[in-house]
Design an enzyme around this catalytic site. Structure first.
Site, PDB file in Angstrom:
ATOM      1  N   GLN A  90       2.165 -17.588  12.602  1.00 22.18           N
ATOM      2  CA  GLN A  90       2.534 -18.279  11.356  1.00 22.18           C
ATOM      3  C   GLN A  90       1.664 -19.513  11.180  1.00 22.18           C
ATOM      4  O   GLN A  90       1.146 -19.771  10.090  1.00 22.18           O
ATOM      5  CB  GLN A  90       4.017 -18.634  11.386  1.00 22.18           C
ATOM      6  CG  GLN A  90       4.886 -17.380  11.383  1.00 22.18           C
ATOM      7  CD  GLN A  90       6.369 -17.682  11.519  1.00 22.18           C
ATOM      8  OE1 GLN A  90       6.770 -18.821  11.663  1.00 22.18           O
ATOM      9  NE2 GLN A  90       7.176 -16.640  11.465  1.00 22.18           N
ATOM     10  N   ASP A 132       9.914 -11.360  19.436  1.00 23.22           N
ATOM     11  CA  ASP A 132      10.981 -10.663  18.709  1.00 23.22           C
ATOM     12  C   ASP A 132      11.615  -9.551  19.551  1.00 23.22           C
ATOM     13  O   ASP A 132      12.601  -8.945  19.144  1.00 23.22           O
ATOM     14  CB  ASP A 132      10.427 -10.086  17.398  1.00 23.22           C
ATOM     15  CG  ASP A 132      10.010 -11.206  16.441  1.00 23.22           C
ATOM     16  OD1 ASP A 132      10.651 -12.275  16.466  1.00 23.22           O
ATOM     17  OD2 ASP A 132       9.040 -11.015  15.692  1.00 23.22           O
ATOM     18  N   ARG A 167      17.061 -18.428  20.739  1.00 20.52           N
ATOM     19  CA  ARG A 167      17.270 -17.099  21.346  1.00 20.52           C
ATOM     20  C   ARG A 167      17.572 -17.164  22.835  1.00 20.52           C
ATOM     21  O   ARG A 167      18.122 -16.214  23.383  1.00 20.52           O
ATOM     22  CB  ARG A 167      16.059 -16.189  21.065  1.00 20.52           C
ATOM     23  CG  ARG A 167      16.025 -15.734  19.630  1.00 20.52           C
ATOM     24  CD  ARG A 167      14.935 -14.722  19.316  1.00 20.52           C
ATOM     25  NE  ARG A 167      15.099 -14.281  17.933  1.00 20.52           N
ATOM     26  CZ  ARG A 167      14.136 -13.796  17.174  1.00 20.52           C
ATOM     27  NH1 ARG A 167      12.916 -13.659  17.659  1.00 20.52           N
ATOM     28  NH2 ARG A 167      14.389 -13.415  15.932  1.00 20.52           N
ATOM     29  N   ARG A 177      17.863 -10.264  15.147  1.00 19.03           N
ATOM     30  CA  ARG A 177      17.445  -9.603  16.390  1.00 19.03           C
ATOM     31  C   ARG A 177      18.538  -9.680  17.464  1.00 19.03           C
ATOM     32  O   ARG A 177      18.657  -8.793  18.300  1.00 19.03           O
ATOM     33  CB  ARG A 177      16.140 -10.195  16.928  1.00 19.03           C
ATOM     34  CG  ARG A 177      15.036 -10.244  15.889  1.00 19.03           C
ATOM     35  CD  ARG A 177      13.841  -9.382  16.224  1.00 19.03           C
ATOM     36  NE  ARG A 177      12.852  -9.521  15.156  1.00 19.03           N
ATOM     37  CZ  ARG A 177      12.454  -8.541  14.358  1.00 19.03           C
ATOM     38  NH1 ARG A 177      12.929  -7.311  14.487  1.00 19.03           N
ATOM     39  NH2 ARG A 177      11.572  -8.749  13.407  1.00 19.03           N
TER      40      ARG A 177
HETATM   41  C1  S3P Z   1       5.456 -13.545  12.515  1.00 20.29           C
HETATM   42  C2  S3P Z   1       5.147 -14.303  13.594  1.00 20.29           C
HETATM   43  C3  S3P Z   1       6.067 -14.575  14.705  1.00 20.29           C
HETATM   44  C4  S3P Z   1       7.313 -13.679  14.643  1.00 20.29           C
HETATM   45  C5  S3P Z   1       7.835 -13.493  13.256  1.00 20.29           C
HETATM   46  C6  S3P Z   1       6.771 -12.915  12.354  1.00 20.29           C
HETATM   47  C7  S3P Z   1       4.427 -13.335  11.481  1.00 20.29           C
HETATM   48  O1  S3P Z   1       6.415 -15.932  14.675  1.00 20.29           O
HETATM   49  O2  S3P Z   1       8.351 -14.178  15.469  1.00 20.29           O
HETATM   50  O3  S3P Z   1       8.962 -12.603  13.271  1.00 20.29           O
HETATM   51  O4  S3P Z   1       4.596 -12.414  10.656  1.00 20.29           O
HETATM   52  O5  S3P Z   1       3.423 -14.066  11.467  1.00 20.29           O
HETATM   53  P1  S3P Z   1       5.444 -17.060  15.297  1.00 20.29           P
HETATM   54  O6  S3P Z   1       4.125 -16.868  14.692  1.00 20.29           O
HETATM   55  O7  S3P Z   1       6.030 -18.373  14.921  1.00 20.29           O
HETATM   56  O8  S3P Z   1       5.448 -16.830  16.781  1.00 20.29           O
END
Ligand code: S3P
Length: 429
Positions: free
Chosen positions: A168, A313, A344, A386
């Protein structure tokens, strides 16, 4: 708030098609805005999180049309439009963090917000680096929590070294870099999921990757539109992979998943535990796609202390397998688990204790000593899809019924979950 009770199955042998990938579907909605032509999409995930991202694309000026099961997204020819309403990301961290990076360089003002869970999660991880390159972003609680206000501005180029492996954060900065004033780089400590790099390159963006460093050159023209059949979501499929792994006489074939290595690590952990797992690659469009077969076997304990972002996840569902494995399984270096849809580590530890499992909480993870059964309990989802789905899977093998409180959150990623759970023999009421 829906309460669901699950009780056992005697074993199953099934072929399952889970819905489209959540990460890819979010990106489809957003990246289609970077083209000036119509994107065509099949198997888009029709769940709350990704439909919110699609609705936001529409609010930002795109025309969104469903023709049977084919989704067409046509951006406005005037580019992204300043909205007259708040952009509601619901429960989705991906939605809010990626849109913040995308909008930071656009003309206009944007307010992004979400539900009570999302608005308590950390947003400084994208706001701070974006502001350091010229973005004008403010947010609640000293710029750390949503609602977020983005005033689009001219961005500088950057070389950012992220301390966390987060797709992200990486994507938010890549999207900002596409409108920087020169080449930019982002480096992460461990590779996080790389759908963004693959998709944007496929759309013609000038992005290159060297080890953990992504170099982004600013756009000189709009990107090509997407023409994509979204692969099925391995994180959704994983719940049924664990179901087969823990239920004697069971086998599951999970169809047409993305086999992107950053997304299938949970299956590799099951394999390390002794489960029979097979990957069958069938095609490669943006990423490898194919089937994963999982078959029951006796489980041994395992240590999970790296590639945590590849498992972020999957760890809740893995914790159910740990509870049924021989020996003590250990999760370490996983403090990121504390800032997901719920904390979590706490959610897993509290719920496993209720199921009579021997478990120890640590700051950066937990330890589970397995036995050959778990008991049913009334557990809370903590508003985290989840967690709800992981313990529902536990209900397939628990000695007594497993009751899960507050299951509405499952609709954020996997509305068909209970239908498939019934199909594998779970008694759901
Ligand atoms: C995601 C990145 C992950 C994941 C989320 C989806 C994405 O988070 O947990 O369900 O689509 O980029 P982080 O990038 O914060 O680890």
């Amino acid at each position: 708030m829906k309460v669901v009770t699950v009780s056992s199955t005697k074993g199953f042998n099934k072929e399952i098609k889970v819905p489209g990938d959540k990460s890819i579907s979010h990106r489809v909605a957003m990246f289609s805005l970077l083209s000036n032509q119509k994107s065509t999409v099949t198997n888009f995930l029709e769940a709350e999180d990704t439909l919110n991202s699609l609705k936001i694309a529409h609010t930002l000026g795109a025309q969104v049309e469903w023709k049977n099961k084919v989704l067409e997204i046509t951006p406005s020819k005037d580019g992204i439009e300043e909205p007259s309403e708040i952009l509601d990301c619901g429960n989705a961290g991906t939605g809010i963090r990626l849109y913040t990076g995308l909008l930071a360089s656009q003309r206009g003002q944007y307010i992004l917000s979400g539900d009570k869970y999302l608005n308590s999660r950390p947003m400084g991880r994208v706001i701070n680096p974006l502001n350091s390159i010229g973005a004008e972003i403010t947010a609640r609680d000293n710029n750390t929590k949503a609602p977020i206000v983005v005033r689009g501005s001219k961005l500088k180029n950057f070389n950012y070294e992220s301390k966390i492996a987060s797709a992200q954060v990486k994507t938010s900065l890549i999207l900002a870099g596409l409108n920087g004033d020169g080449p930019s780089t982002i480096t992460e400590p461990e590779l996080s999921r790389d759908h963004t790099e693959r998709m944007l390159k496929g759309m013609g963006a000038d992005i290159s990757i060297e080890d953990l460093k992504v170099t982004i050159n600013p756009l000189t023209k709009p990107l090509e539109p997407l023409n994509i059949n979204v692969a099925s979501d391995p994180s959704s499929g994983f719940f049924f992979g664990v179901a087969a792994a823990i239920t004697p006489n069971s086998k599951v074939v999970l169809k047409n998943l993305t086999l992107n290595p950053t997304r299938v690590e949970g299956f590799n952990v099951l394999k390390r535990m002794g489960v029979k797992v097979e990957f069958i690659e069938k095609e490669n469009v943006y990423e490898p796609i194919g089937d994963i077969i999982v078959e029951y076997n006796e489980l041994n304990a395992v240590t999970v202390d790296n590639k945590i972002s590849w498992l972020i996840d999957e760890i809740p569902a893995l914790s159910i397998a740990f509870a049924l494995a021989k020996g003590t399984s250990v999760v370490k270096n996983a403090e990121e688990l504390r800032v997901k849809e719920s904390d979590r580590i706490k959610s897993v530890v509290n719920n496993l204790k209720l199921c009579g499992v021997k478990v120890v909480e640590n700051e950066d993870g937990f330890e589970v000593t397995g036995s050959n059964s778990i008991k049913g309990a009334t557990i809370s989802s903590f508003g985290d899809h989840r967690i709800a789905m992981s313990f529902a899977i536990g209900g397939l093998v628990s000695k007594t019924k497993m009751t899960i409180e507050d299951t509405d959150c499952i609709d954020t990623s996997f509305p068909d979950f209970f239908e498939i759970l019934k199909d594998v023999g779970g008694l759901v009421s």
